[in-house]
Design a protein around this motif. Structure first.
Motif: not given
Length: 133
Positions: A55, A58-59, A65-66
């Motif tokens: 995560t 994936l910021k 991220k979703k």
């Protein structure tokens, strides 16, 4: 605190050490269940640490991220349902926690390996959704 009271309470501080579970030599169902739960907890801890690493990477990709969050929620639901089914033959029995925990541990370890693969992605690998660190 009075010194005598402290000396009297000192053995209580070490009581949990006396009840350490010897998983290598577990012979009774309760101990085997406890050991299986410990292994499951360790696998889950590793999974959560890897999930946090992913995560973080994936910021800058909120859509990815979703998708990860949705996939992980679905995976957890699958894992729990699969292991309930897998252990259903012994439901209500003393061995149920062992069978259920062994199942969730095995599936969690497989997910850990998938996450490790995601974290090894190289730049330019179009089949990998997690950017290189």
């Amino acid at each position: 605190m009075h010194p005598r009271l402290l000396l009297a309470l000192t053995p209580l501080l070490f009581t949990p050490l006396a009840h350490a579970v010897d998983c290598d030599n577990a012979t009774d169902q309760t101990t085997m269940n406890q050991c299986a739960a410990q292994q499951n907890k360790a696998a889950d801890k590793e999974l959560n640490a890897l999930y946090q690493q992913i995560t973080t990477r994936l910021k800058d990709s909120p859509d990815a991220k979703k998708l990860l969050v949705g996939a992980q929620r679905s995976w957890i639901a699958f894992r729990d349902a699969e292991c309930k089914f897998s252990a259903s033959g012994v439901e209500g029995g003393s061995v149920y926690p062992l069978i259920y925990s062994n199942c969730t541990t095995a599936l969690t370890k497989a997910r850990v390996e998938a996450f490790k693969t995601y974290l090894k992605c190289k730049e330019g690998d179009l089949s990998c959704p997690v950017p290189e660190a």
